[in-house]
Scaffold this active site. Structure first.
Site, PDB file in Angstrom:
ATOM      1  N   GLN A 251       0.831  -1.199   0.000  1.00  0.00           N
ATOM      2  CA  GLN A 251       0.000   0.000   0.000  1.00  0.00           C
ATOM      3  C   GLN A 251       0.871   1.258   0.000  1.00  0.00           C
ATOM      4  OE1 GLN A 251      -3.264   0.298  -0.274  1.00  0.00           O
ATOM      5  NE2 GLN A 251      -3.784  -1.876  -0.186  1.00  0.00           N
ATOM      6  N   TYR A 283      -6.192 -12.879  -3.706  1.00  0.00           N
ATOM      7  CA  TYR A 283      -5.328 -11.761  -4.110  1.00  0.00           C
ATOM      8  C   TYR A 283      -4.517 -11.337  -2.891  1.00  0.00           C
ATOM      9  CZ  TYR A 283      -9.084 -11.599  -7.639  1.00  0.00           C
ATOM     10  OH  TYR A 283     -10.033 -11.920  -8.579  1.00  0.00           O
ATOM     11  N   GLU A 307      -2.263 -15.952  -4.524  1.00  0.00           N
ATOM     12  CA  GLU A 307      -1.685 -14.802  -5.227  1.00  0.00           C
ATOM     13  C   GLU A 307      -0.997 -15.295  -6.501  1.00  0.00           C
ATOM     14  OE1 GLU A 307      -0.253 -11.608  -6.760  1.00  0.00           O
ATOM     15  OE2 GLU A 307      -1.410 -11.344  -4.918  1.00  0.00           O
ATOM     16  N   ASP A 360      -9.226  -9.038  -1.991  1.00  0.00           N
ATOM     17  CA  ASP A 360      -8.566  -7.743  -2.174  1.00  0.00           C
ATOM     18  C   ASP A 360      -8.079  -7.648  -3.624  1.00  0.00           C
ATOM     19  OD1 ASP A 360      -7.331  -5.316  -1.882  1.00  0.00           O
ATOM     20  OD2 ASP A 360      -5.686  -6.047  -0.637  1.00  0.00           O
ATOM     21  N   CYS A 387     -10.543  -0.908  -4.299  1.00  0.00           N
ATOM     22  CA  CYS A 387      -9.944   0.396  -4.595  1.00  0.00           C
ATOM     23  C   CYS A 387     -10.641   1.077  -5.762  1.00  0.00           C
ATOM     24  CB  CYS A 387      -8.449   0.253  -4.874  1.00  0.00           C
ATOM     25  SG  CYS A 387      -8.038  -0.895  -6.198  1.00  0.00           S
TER      26      CYS A 387
END
Length: 429
Positions: A251, A283, A307, A360, A387
């Protein structure tokens, strides 16, 4: 006298993507660098679409009360549109009003795409609606938060950000959205001929890295990216340390990892959580959110972090090593969950029905295939970190079709002076 393609417009609303809405002769016109309530002079720059045009701000004729001097002179409307640095498209708006505009975008997306009515939306948040929350420790003007910046390299080797919606590089001498460590380490004025971009990364312990990314090599129709040597770094969230590659995903806001750790822990309904179920972290990156659940629910946690990036999965395996029941799997999420949904045994399905699934996804969202596979396994709850509010609203609609309505929603201003916003949602059957 107005030039060809110049028009005067009244800005009436905000749209997703950092642009604002006007109407001209019955047609929608999107104009950046403005604020609802303003009257502006703009130049129509793109008529390629039947339903809307895009325009460039030339002059503010009647400014809104919320307009301020831009926090980054390189992005100011006083510059020609093609020379305005991208990446700070809300920097001309007072910070409290930025958050109100982001709230409007979230509400609009949920109404239009997820078909939620206003009353439902207003009852979601703990404080009466999807208010965009400030992040702890935020500066008064929303600057100084970026710990990672990518500067593009032009044909002449000069570096800078792109101008918005172009591949024109704007030379700059400051980066006010970045932390002091990033800004001080940025190689302003240097040239990097033959490179594609330069990353400047500052870690939480104060170390900085300037990473030059070579241009990809063209082989026929394919672009082959050069193999890059990993640059291992450590990031700390509370008392926990995470290993990752400096070029890997983390992040960008200096408080984002801590904020999302707390938000995901709070979003999980403890009454529905079973630490011994087949919990999933999709993710999962380097294991940040899986570790957030581990720290809340203890050493018996079972969770599989999935992932696609192999290097990130390797780091996740180390970062989650203290939980015997944690595993890190390298796989594309859509392939993993569709395979799991199709091939799970009866015993596995029972553990999946008791599971909490954390999602995510990237900006494009999880999408129909992933949502269908996850929902078909009938987990106890889904916690979705988003997001992009439009992608979130689309996926919320998909989950609702499976009987998983949106129960709670919190939004966080992790990207001040930009249009971006992060949201954490809980969906339960």
């Amino acid at each position: 006298m107005p030039q060809k393609d110049e028009v005067e417009l009244d800005i009436i609303n905000v749209a997703h993507g950092g642009v604002f809405v006007a109407r001209h002769e019955g047609r929608v016109v999107f104009v950046p660098d403005t604020i609802p309530g303003e009257r502006v002079r703009a130049r129509v720059a793109d008529r390629a679409h039947d339903r809307f045009w895009r325009a460039e701000l030339l002059e503010v004729l009647e400014p809104a009360a919320e307009r301020q001097e831009h926090v980054w002179a390189a992005a100011s409307a006083s510059r020609a549109p093609e020379q305005r640095a991208g990446g700070a498209e809300f920097g001309h708006i007072r910070l409290d009003h930025q958050r109100e505009l982001k709230r409007r975008v979230i509400v609009d997306a949920l109404q239009r795409t997820a078909k939620l009515d206003a009353a439902t939306i207003e009852s979601l948040g703990a404080d009466g609606g999807p208010v965009v929350e400030a992040v702890a420790g935020e500066t008064g003007d929303g600057t100084g938060w970026r710990t990672r910046v990518r500067l593009q390299v032009g044909e002449d080797g000069a570096i800078g950000p792109y101008a918005a919606r172009t591949h024109t590089i704007v030379p700059v001498s400051d980066l006010p959205l970045a932390t002091a460590a990033v800004e001080e380490s940025a190689p302003f004025g240097q040239r990097f001929s033959g490179a594609e971009s330069v990353d400047v990364v500052a870690t939480g312990d104060g170390a900085t890295h300037v990473l030059v990314n070579d241009l990809p090599e063209r082989r026929g129709k394919r672009l082959i990216r050069p193999r890059r040597r990993p640059v291992p770094i450590r990031e700390r969230v509370g008392e926990r340390e995470f290993r990752l590659d400096a070029r890997g995903f983390w992040q960008v806001h200096r408080q984002a990892a801590a904020t999302l750790t707390e938000a995901v822990r709070s979003a999980v309904d403890e009454a529905l959580f079973d630490p011994r179920a087949a919990n999933l972290d999709l993710y999962g990156g380097v294991g940040l959110l899986a570790a957030a659940l581990g720290d809340r629910f203890g050493p018996t946690l079972r969770i599989t972090s999935v992932e696609a990036d192999e290097a990130a999965t390797d780091d996740a395996a180390e970062n989650l090593a203290e939980w015997v029941g944690a595993a890190a799997v390298t796989a594309r999420v859509e392939r993993f969950v569709t395979g799991l949904a199709a091939e799970a045994t009866a015993a596995e399905r029972s553990r999946l029905r008791a599971a909490t699934v954390v999602l995510d996804p990237p900006r494009s969202g999880a999408g129909r295939e992933v949502v269908d596979a996850v929902a078909s396994m009938r987990p106890a709850q889904v916690v979705y970190v988003a997001c992009d509010p439009v992608a979130l609203a689309r996926d919320v609609a998909y989950f609702a079709e499976w009987g998983y309505p949106l129960r709670t929603l919190r939004a966080f201003d992790l990207f001040p002076n930009t249009h971006h916003v992060e949201a954490v949602a809980t969906l339960t059957p």
